[in-house]
Design a protein around this motif. Structure first.
Motif, short mmCIF file in Angstrom:
data_model
loop_
_atom_site.label_atom_id
_atom_site.label_comp_id
_atom_site.label_asym_id
_atom_site.label_seq_id
_atom_site.Cartn_x
_atom_site.Cartn_y
_atom_site.Cartn_z
N THR A 201 1.05 -1.19 -0.13
CA THR A 201 -0.14 0.07 0.09
C THR A 201 0.81 1.33 -0.06
OG1 THR A 201 -1.67 -1.14 1.35
CG2 THR A 201 -1.85 1.13 1.19
N LEU A 203 1.84 5.07 0.72
CA LEU A 203 1.30 6.11 1.80
C LEU A 203 1.69 7.21 1.34
CD1 LEU A 203 2.19 4.26 5.01
CD2 LEU A 203 -0.01 4.30 3.93
N THR A 217 0.27 5.19 15.32
CA THR A 217 -0.71 5.68 14.61
C THR A 217 -0.22 6.55 13.20
OG1 THR A 217 -0.22 8.23 15.79
CG2 THR A 217 -2.04 6.57 16.70
N SER A 218 1.15 6.61 13.28
CA SER A 218 1.61 7.51 12.02
C SER A 218 3.05 7.12 11.83
CB SER A 218 1.72 8.90 12.59
OG SER A 218 0.59 9.56 12.69
N VAL A 230 2.51 11.03 8.24
CA VAL A 230 1.18 10.60 7.69
C VAL A 230 0.62 9.36 8.17
CG1 VAL A 230 2.76 8.85 6.09
CG2 VAL A 230 0.47 9.87 5.29
N PRO A 231 -0.62 9.25 8.45
CA PRO A 231 -1.19 8.24 9.22
C PRO A 231 -0.83 6.62 8.73
CG PRO A 231 -2.90 9.90 8.70
CD PRO A 231 -1.52 10.29 7.86
N GLY A 233 -2.60 4.42 8.28
CA GLY A 233 -3.69 3.87 7.34
C GLY A 233 -3.77 4.71 6.20
N GLY A 234 -2.94 5.66 5.93
CA GLY A 234 -3.23 6.25 4.73
C GLY A 234 -3.59 7.66 5.00
N GLY A 235 -3.37 8.53 4.11
CA GLY A 235 -4.06 9.81 4.33
C GLY A 235 -3.23 11.08 4.02
N THR A 236 -3.53 12.36 4.29
CA THR A 236 -2.88 13.39 3.55
C THR A 236 -1.85 13.56 4.85
OG1 THR A 236 -4.80 14.48 2.96
CG2 THR A 236 -2.91 15.73 3.46
#
Length: 329
Positions: A201, A203, A217-218, A230-231, A233-236
């Motif tokens: 995945t 990121l 968490t990050s 970046v988280p 789990g993915g994100g900005t």
């Protein structure tokens, strides 16, 4: 008067004993030892003439036992013979410790194999766990398995080298970190993959190559202009601090992100906003590792910085001495 003479003599003798005059009857102290420090002719007793010098053949390392016989290889001159210090042996003309010399391990000329070590006079060889995957780069462990990157991909194996698995064929990976049941890796992007294998995945699609760190968490990383997170789990991505171009090392605890920028180690809160310098190394900080109360860094030597910024310690030195310094708080 003749009757008083014995009494007078007795009285004088008694006063002599009281006043310590009996010391006048003791032998004089022995003369100081002869020092062969300069040339006189003839040389003092106990000294010999060598090349217009008065020397002591029993202790002179340049004239040991005879004129012109020099003690080399760390040997000293004792009783006219060149000898090694206690705990060392003469091997090939050099004094060496047989306990830890890989060229003379346990005995002179007993050479340990390439890559081996000498421990307590016994050669120990590294175990080859894996070969054929290319030159290894980064390596991490989750306590059970090893994960390592090479020029051909990222691999996983048991600590005894068994059960070798290919997790991904992505190349140019320079940093690995384990978080939970996932492996995070960074080359010119930041990605993750399950420790048991599966689909990677992405990121962060594009970033400069460098270090990364992970918490619950990050993912934390530095790029050409900032330190960001970046988280997992993915994100900005979130920029934590700017002006730290090219951070070379990152670590994280429950409160701060620690990073090396040039020769200085900084920290910033997990949510960013400000940065505090902890200390400066003599050269570019290559890597950092957190310990109890201290941050350890690799530069031109291995050093330790107190996490409160109060002290620094040089652990492995170029000159061999361990030193410490205190900084004002």
């Amino acid at each position: 008067m003749s009757r008083k003479l014995p009494f007078v003599l007795f009285l004088v003798a008694g006063c002599a004993n009281i006043l310590g005059f009996e010391d006048l009857e003791q032998a004089p102290p022995p003369p100081p030892p002869v020092i062969c420090a300069s040339y006189v002719s003839p040389c003092p007793s106990g000294c010999d003439e060598c090349s217009l010098r008065c020397v002591d053949l029993d202790s002179d390392p340049s004239n040991c036992g005879a004129c012109g016989t020099q003690c080399s290889g760390g040997r000293a001159c004792k009783a006219g013979a060149c000898v090694c210090a206690e705990g060392t042996e003469a091997c090939g003309g050099l004094c060496t410790k047989l306990d830890d010399d890989v060229m003379n391990c346990g005995a002179c000329e007993n050479v340990c194999p390439p890559g081996g070590a000498c421990t307590d006079g016994v050669c120990t060889e590294p175990s080859i766990l894996s070969t054929g995957q290319g030159l290894p780069g980064s390596i991490v462990s989750d306590g059970t398995r090893l994960y390592f990157s090479t020029a051909t991909g990222i691999y996983s194996m048991e600590k005894d080298g068994s059960d070798l698995q290919t997790l991904t064929t992505q190349t140019s990976v320079v940093s690995l970190a384990v978080g939970g049941d996932e492996l995070f890796y960074r080359g010119f992007s930041i990605d993750k993959i399950p420790l048991a294998g599966g689909t990677p995945t992405n990121l962060v699609p594009s970033t400069t190559s460098g270090a990364l760190a992970v918490d619950a968490t990050s993912v934390y990383y530095g790029d050409s202009v900032s330190v960001s997170s970046v988280p997992i789990g993915g994100g900005t991505p979130v920029v934590l601090i700017t002006g730290t171009a090219g951070s070379t090392a990152i670590a994280v605890d429950a409160t701060y992100v620690y990073f090396g920028y040039s020769s200085t180690v900084y920290r910033t809160p997990l949510d960013g906003g400000s940065q505090t310098p902890l200390g400066t190394a003599p050269s570019t900080v290559q890597d950092i590792e957190l310990g109890t109360g201290f941050l350890y860094y690799a530069a031109s030597y291995v050093g330790a910085l107190a996490l409160d910024g109060s002290s620094t310690r040089e652990l492995s030195t170029r000159g061999g001495a361990t030193k410490s310094s205190r900084r004002p708080r």
